[in-house]
Write an enzyme that holds these catalytic residues in place. Structure first.
Site, PDB file in Angstrom:
ATOM      1  N   ASP A  49      65.423  -8.571  20.103  1.00 36.72           N
ATOM      2  CA  ASP A  49      66.097  -9.701  20.754  1.00 36.72           C
ATOM      3  C   ASP A  49      65.651 -11.023  20.130  1.00 36.72           C
ATOM      4  OD1 ASP A  49      63.562  -9.774  21.820  1.00 36.72           O
ATOM      5  OD2 ASP A  49      64.205  -9.899  23.912  1.00 36.72           O
ATOM      6  N   SER A  50      64.732 -10.951  19.139  1.00 39.38           N
ATOM      7  CA  SER A  50      64.421 -12.135  18.328  1.00 39.38           C
ATOM      8  C   SER A  50      65.665 -12.629  17.614  1.00 39.38           C
ATOM      9  CB  SER A  50      63.309 -11.815  17.323  1.00 39.38           C
ATOM     10  OG  SER A  50      63.644 -10.660  16.574  1.00 39.38           O
ATOM     11  N   ASP A  88      66.484  -3.491  21.256  1.00 34.29           N
ATOM     12  CA  ASP A  88      65.804  -4.147  22.374  1.00 34.29           C
ATOM     13  C   ASP A  88      66.708  -4.260  23.591  1.00 34.29           C
ATOM     14  OD1 ASP A  88      63.152  -4.944  22.226  1.00 34.29           O
ATOM     15  OD2 ASP A  88      63.591  -6.751  21.065  1.00 34.29           O
ATOM     16  N   LYS A 118      63.939  -0.407  23.334  1.00 27.87           N
ATOM     17  CA  LYS A 118      62.603  -0.990  23.571  1.00 27.87           C
ATOM     18  C   LYS A 118      62.701  -1.936  24.766  1.00 27.87           C
ATOM     19  CE  LYS A 118      60.606  -4.252  20.743  1.00 27.87           C
ATOM     20  NZ  LYS A 118      60.462  -5.401  21.656  1.00 27.87           N
ATOM     21  N   GLU A 120      60.140  -4.637  27.398  1.00 28.95           N
ATOM     22  CA  GLU A 120      58.862  -5.331  27.539  1.00 28.95           C
ATOM     23  C   GLU A 120      58.237  -5.062  28.899  1.00 28.95           C
ATOM     24  OE1 GLU A 120      59.165  -9.490  26.531  1.00 28.95           O
ATOM     25  OE2 GLU A 120      60.083  -9.047  24.588  1.00 28.95           O
ATOM     26  N   GLU A 187      51.694  -6.730  20.826  1.00 31.08           N
ATOM     27  CA  GLU A 187      51.877  -8.024  20.147  1.00 31.08           C
ATOM     28  C   GLU A 187      50.722  -8.981  20.441  1.00 31.08           C
ATOM     29  OE1 GLU A 187      55.807  -9.691  20.399  1.00 31.08           O
ATOM     30  OE2 GLU A 187      55.168 -11.584  19.481  1.00 31.08           O
TER      31      GLU A 187
HETATM   32  O1  KIV Z   1      62.493  -9.007  19.176  1.00 29.00           O
HETATM   33  C1  KIV Z   1      61.683  -8.674  18.293  1.00 29.00           C
HETATM   34  O2  KIV Z   1      61.880  -8.906  17.095  1.00 29.00           O
HETATM   35  C2  KIV Z   1      60.461  -8.022  18.724  1.00 29.00           C
HETATM   36  C3  KIV Z   1      59.354  -7.922  17.729  1.00 29.00           C
HETATM   37  C4  KIV Z   1      58.729  -9.257  17.626  1.00 29.00           C
HETATM   38  C5  KIV Z   1      58.394  -6.850  18.061  1.00 29.00           C
HETATM   39  O3  KIV Z   1      60.345  -7.616  19.843  1.00 29.00           O
END
Ligand code: KIV
Length: 271
Positions: A49-50, A88, A118, A120, A187
């Site tokens: 989600d970056s 994510d 993924k 969090e 992280e």
């Molecule tokens: O969103 C992302 O790119 C991430 C990484 C920083 C692990 O969660």
């Protein structure tokens, strides 16, 4: 006669089996073309989600939607053949209940055909992780610095800096592992804590700013390529593409201004 070679895509159980073995190589990608490049060298691709920061210029990942993740997840699946693609779950799509998480995860798996999601959170997400894992959704957990919680954390600084906080993060790692996550991203935690967690849990740890004590590493592709303006201190740059791209665009713009650009005789040459 044509010779067909089928490439088998890595799965969540394949990654899970790498615990304590060869380091897991993982990078982010949000597009088909970068996915094709990353796929040649990485075991797993994270559609992180970056993308909210990198592609859309948001300050945080909070505004990212499920639709944005699905769209880019589909692009990455089209661009890659071999790596496990992990998508994510964005903020607000899974925290309310295990059922909400299952509906969002099922959309991600069905609409992108990726191999895992993924999310969090540590101990607080354990019940959701088991609910998903028991229903056929491979889950990569993400603990330590969890950027979706920026509004309660207040800053993106390293985590586990005192004993109590380190104990909380170790407890998170144990909880997600016991709940059935197939791996965990850690992280921004210091080496001793990353090492301890890697030793005590049975699933692979994938560090980002968490040292070589982990079972693998993930970085944001644009950060390591030198394309991002602001990068966390721990990011090693393996390229400096920002200035290279600017040079190419500058060259293009000055040629067009000088009317140096091809007509149809160039475009159709040889046809
Ligand atoms: O969103 C992302 O790119 C991430 C990484 C920083 C692990 O969660």
């Amino acid at each position: 006669m044509s010779v067909q070679t089928t490439v088998r895509r890595l799965t969540a159980p394949d990654l899970r089996a790498r615990k304590g073995g060869d380091p897991i190589v993982m990078l982010t990608s949000y597009h088909a073309h970068t996915a094709a490049l990353v796929d040649r060298y990485c075991d797993a691709i994270l559609v992180g989600d970056s993308l909210g920061n990198v592609m859309h210029g948001f300050e945080t990942t909070v505004p990212v939607t499920l639709e944005m993740m699905i769209l880019q997840g589909r692009a990455v699946m089209r661009g890659s053949k071999r790596a496990l693609v992990v998508v994510d779950m964005p903020f607000g799509s899974y925290e309310a209940s295990p059922e909400q998480a299952f509906h969002a995860a099922a959309r991600i798996l069905k609409e992108t055909q990726c191999g895992a999601v993924k999310l969090e959170g540590g101990a607080r997400m354990a019940q959701t992780i088991s609910f998903l894992a028991e229903r056929g959704v491979p889950v990569m957990a993400h603990i330590g610095l969890t950027p979706q919680s920026i509004n309660t954390l207040g800053s993106f600084r390293a985590q586990g800096r005192d004993e109590a906080d380190a104990a909380r993060i170790e407890n998170d790692a144990r909880a997600v592992s016991a709940a059935g996550a197939f791996s965990v991203v850690i992280e921004a935690v210091a080496e001793p804590l990353a090492r301890r967690i890697t030793e005590v849990i049975s699933i692979p740890t994938i560090g980002i700013g968490a040292s070589a004590a982990c079972d693998g590493q993930v970085l944001v592709l644009e950060d390591m390529l030198g394309l991002s303006e602001k990068v966390p201190k721990f990011v090693k740059r393996y390229g400096n593409l920002g200035p290279e791209i600017e040079k190419a665009i500058e060259g293009y713009a000055s040629e067009v201004r000088a009317r140096v650009f091809p007509g149809p005789e160039h475009v159709y040459r040889g046809k």
